[in-house]
Design a protein around this motif. Structure first.
Motif, PDB file in Angstrom:
ATOM      1  N   ALA A  71       0.837  -1.209   0.000  1.00 30.83           N
ATOM      2  CA  ALA A  71       0.000   0.000   0.000  1.00 30.83           C
ATOM      3  C   ALA A  71       0.871   1.258   0.000  1.00 30.83           C
ATOM      4  O   ALA A  71       0.593   2.231  -0.701  1.00 30.83           O
ATOM      5  CB  ALA A  71      -0.925  -0.010   1.215  1.00 30.83           C
ATOM      6  N   GLN A 123      -6.463  -5.076  -3.050  1.00 31.99           N
ATOM      7  CA  GLN A 123      -7.726  -4.474  -2.628  1.00 31.99           C
ATOM      8  C   GLN A 123      -7.562  -3.024  -2.163  1.00 31.99           C
ATOM      9  O   GLN A 123      -8.257  -2.140  -2.657  1.00 31.99           O
ATOM     10  CB  GLN A 123      -8.383  -5.323  -1.538  1.00 31.99           C
ATOM     11  N   PRO A 124      -6.642  -2.742  -1.212  1.00 33.75           N
ATOM     12  CA  PRO A 124      -6.501  -1.334  -0.812  1.00 33.75           C
ATOM     13  C   PRO A 124      -5.996  -0.446  -1.936  1.00 33.75           C
ATOM     14  O   PRO A 124      -6.354   0.741  -1.999  1.00 33.75           O
ATOM     15  CB  PRO A 124      -5.500  -1.382   0.351  1.00 33.75           C
ATOM     16  N   GLN A 127      -8.977   0.232  -4.073  1.00 38.03           N
ATOM     17  CA  GLN A 127      -9.841   1.158  -3.337  1.00 38.03           C
ATOM     18  C   GLN A 127      -9.311   2.586  -3.443  1.00 38.03           C
ATOM     19  O   GLN A 127     -10.068   3.527  -3.710  1.00 38.03           O
ATOM     20  CB  GLN A 127      -9.927   0.724  -1.871  1.00 38.03           C
ATOM     21  N   ALA A 128      -7.996   2.740  -3.229  1.00 38.81           N
ATOM     22  CA  ALA A 128      -7.390   4.067  -3.325  1.00 38.81           C
ATOM     23  C   ALA A 128      -7.501   4.617  -4.750  1.00 38.81           C
ATOM     24  O   ALA A 128      -7.749   5.814  -4.955  1.00 38.81           O
ATOM     25  CB  ALA A 128      -5.925   3.999  -2.890  1.00 38.81           C
ATOM     26  N   LEU A 144     -16.826   2.709  -4.397  1.00 35.66           N
ATOM     27  CA  LEU A 144     -16.434   1.688  -3.422  1.00 35.66           C
ATOM     28  C   LEU A 144     -17.468   0.570  -3.387  1.00 35.66           C
ATOM     29  O   LEU A 144     -17.120  -0.601  -3.203  1.00 35.66           O
ATOM     30  CB  LEU A 144     -16.268   2.314  -2.039  1.00 35.66           C
ATOM     31  N   LEU A 339     -15.273   1.682   4.849  1.00 32.89           N
ATOM     32  CA  LEU A 339     -14.155   2.135   4.014  1.00 32.89           C
ATOM     33  C   LEU A 339     -14.274   3.626   3.704  1.00 32.89           C
ATOM     34  O   LEU A 339     -13.277   4.349   3.679  1.00 32.89           O
ATOM     35  CB  LEU A 339     -14.107   1.337   2.709  1.00 32.89           C
ATOM     36  N   ALA A 343     -11.668   6.700   4.357  1.00 27.72           N
ATOM     37  CA  ALA A 343     -11.260   7.617   3.285  1.00 27.72           C
ATOM     38  C   ALA A 343     -11.498   9.072   3.687  1.00 27.72           C
ATOM     39  O   ALA A 343     -10.688   9.952   3.381  1.00 27.72           O
ATOM     40  CB  ALA A 343     -12.034   7.292   2.005  1.00 27.72           C
ATOM     41  N   GLN A 351      -4.538   8.363   0.921  1.00 29.52           N
ATOM     42  CA  GLN A 351      -5.551   7.336   0.713  1.00 29.52           C
ATOM     43  C   GLN A 351      -4.938   5.932   0.667  1.00 29.52           C
ATOM     44  O   GLN A 351      -5.505   4.979   1.208  1.00 29.52           O
ATOM     45  CB  GLN A 351      -6.330   7.609  -0.581  1.00 29.52           C
ATOM     46  N   MET A 355      -5.993   3.101   3.519  1.00 28.60           N
ATOM     47  CA  MET A 355      -6.577   1.837   3.077  1.00 28.60           C
ATOM     48  C   MET A 355      -5.667   0.669   3.460  1.00 28.60           C
ATOM     49  O   MET A 355      -6.129  -0.432   3.757  1.00 28.60           O
ATOM     50  CB  MET A 355      -6.835   1.852   1.569  1.00 28.60           C
ATOM     51  N   ALA A 358      -6.444   0.016   7.084  1.00 28.54           N
ATOM     52  CA  ALA A 358      -7.703  -0.720   7.199  1.00 28.54           C
ATOM     53  C   ALA A 358      -7.503  -2.187   6.855  1.00 28.54           C
ATOM     54  O   ALA A 358      -8.001  -3.087   7.560  1.00 28.54           O
ATOM     55  CB  ALA A 358      -8.765  -0.097   6.289  1.00 28.54           C
ATOM     56  N   THR A 359      -6.747  -2.462   5.798  1.00 27.08           N
ATOM     57  CA  THR A 359      -6.507  -3.842   5.401  1.00 27.08           C
ATOM     58  C   THR A 359      -5.616  -4.555   6.413  1.00 27.08           C
ATOM     59  O   THR A 359      -5.812  -5.740   6.702  1.00 27.08           O
ATOM     60  CB  THR A 359      -5.865  -3.891   3.999  1.00 27.08           C
TER      61      THR A 359
END
Length: 414
Positions: A71, A123-124, A127-128, A144, A339, A343, A351, A355, A358-359
């Protein structure tokens, strides 16, 4: 963002969740059953539960480590390059897993899960990337939600691939335990092509490449400068425990309690994927605009906890499937809402970092519950689902205490 670029990002998260939906039923069948003789036939049931926990937790532990670095790397080399790196790792992970199946090697299976886990940081990043290209808050929530739909599509496809391609009753001699992994390799290769051809970074990299061992902890040290993120974490981690103590042990419970084989356990994962996809595609935007994120998260957590208890005490397989469906209908609403809160808690330059946090939180919880849950099922086969119900109550309590400040209300009420 072009339609093909958005499709490429959806394919990325599709592949990530497809792998989990495909692997959970197969790993459960390999470790818990004697059908494929992957483990010696005289291996004790308690040992099988332990090995199941080790295989699953090795993936999530490697994912935790990889998520922190990849990330951060995505902020330095760009989202596209980081996603390409992850997809190449996915190809290697599947190849090692195939070798493990041919050699009947538990340790090669674990190695394949470690390689796949370390490079499961897509995934992150996706998402970003979606947030980077969003026009406003509502557009970000919608995008999202689309990503969660892609994830749910993968969760649907994974068990179908596992259940159909490994079932000789359906495909005859073509079917084998290895065939789902060959198909997965093909899909990963196609996704890699989509990213290379159609995805382009929405903004330039924001920082130079600096990867050190201390980054594993420095990412979290940065939290002290982000009090809003800290306030989000307790309820978020509790919600992840609600999800993971249910999700990880669905197939294990169904095979141990009802004696279901690969197709039967795959059906539960299929219902889960359909539920998440339904809520993500059709319900996220109208529900979140009407009731708001905090209420949706709390109600979803409590509903999932109740469904876990129904699942654990039901004597009917169909009722277990129904409880999984209802629980993950709620999860598909709450997860994009969570999520979006993360953000909103930082500016656009962080971002990728938030993320990743979070992951990382998700994977820490997954690692712990995988290891502890296998042993817990030997004490009481329903124990992981009791944990789900208790964690749901904690989501309610922690969100009430942590989200009351005026600064937090600006985030959660957007």
């Amino acid at each position: 963002m072009s339609a093909m670029s958005r499709l490429a990002l959806l394919a990325v998260v599709f592949i990530d969740l497809m792998g989990q939906g495909l692997l959970f039923p197969i790993i459960n069948e390999l470790v818990m059953s004697t059908k494929f003789q992957f483990l010696p036939t005289d291996t004790a049931q308690s040992t099988r539960h332990l090995y199941y926990g080790i295989v699953i937790s090795s993936f999530f532990l490697a994912w935790f480590i990889g998520a922190v670095y990849i990330a951060k790397l995505s902020d330095s080399i760009g989202r596209k390059s980081a996603m390409v790196l992850c997809l190449v790792g996915a190809l290697a992970g599947y190849a090692i897993t195939l070798a493990a199946l041919f050699a009947s090697s538990l340790w090669l299976l674990i190695l394949g899960r470690v390689v796949s886990g370390f490079t499961a940081g897509n995934q992150p990043i996706a998402q970003a990337a979606m947030i980077d290209a969003s026009r406003d808050e509502l557009d970000a929530s919608k995008n999202l939600g689309l990503l969660v739909a892609g994830m749910s599509g993968g969760a649907v496809a994974g068990p179908i691939i596992a259940g159909v391609l490994a079932d000789k009753a359906l495909l005859g001699n073509i079917a084998s335990i290895q065939l789902p992994f060959y198909f997965a390799l093909l899909l990963v290769a196609i996704t890699l092509g989509l990213i290379l051809l159609f995805y382009h970074d929405s903004r330039p990299p924001t920082s130079p490449i600096q990867l050190r061992l201390s980054d594993l902890f420095r990412q979290f040290a940065h939290l002290k400068e982000r009090p809003l993120v800290i306030r989000l974490c307790p309820a978020y981690l509790s919600f992840m425990l609600v999800h993971l103590s249910f999700y990880i042990f669905i197939t294990n419970y169904l095979s141990s309690r009802f004696g279901l084989g690969l197709l039967g356990t795959s059906m539960a994962m299929l219902f889960m994927g359909i539920a998440v996809g339904t809520s993500s595609i059709f319900l996220v935007k109208p529900v979140l605009s009407k009731w708001g994120k905090p209420l949706v998260i709390k109600v979803s957590a409590l509903t999932m906890g109740a469904c876990a208890l129904v699942f654990a005490f039901s004597n009917q397989v169909w009722l277990c499937y129904l409880s999984v469906f209802l629980a993950y209908l709620c999860f598909g609403l709450a997860y994009p809402a969570l999520l979006n809160l993360f953000a909103n808690s930082v500016d656009e330059s962080e971002q990728g970092w938030v993320m990743g946090i979070a992951t990382a939180g998700f994977t820490i919880v997954a690692t712990l519950i995988s290891l502890l849950g296998g042993g817990a099922m030997e004490i009481n086969i329903r124990l992981p689902f009791f944990i789900t119900a208790i964690a749901a109550v904690f989501v309610l309590i922690l969100s009430w205490f942590s989200w009351r400040s005026s600064a937090m209300k600006k985030i959660v009420d957007r």
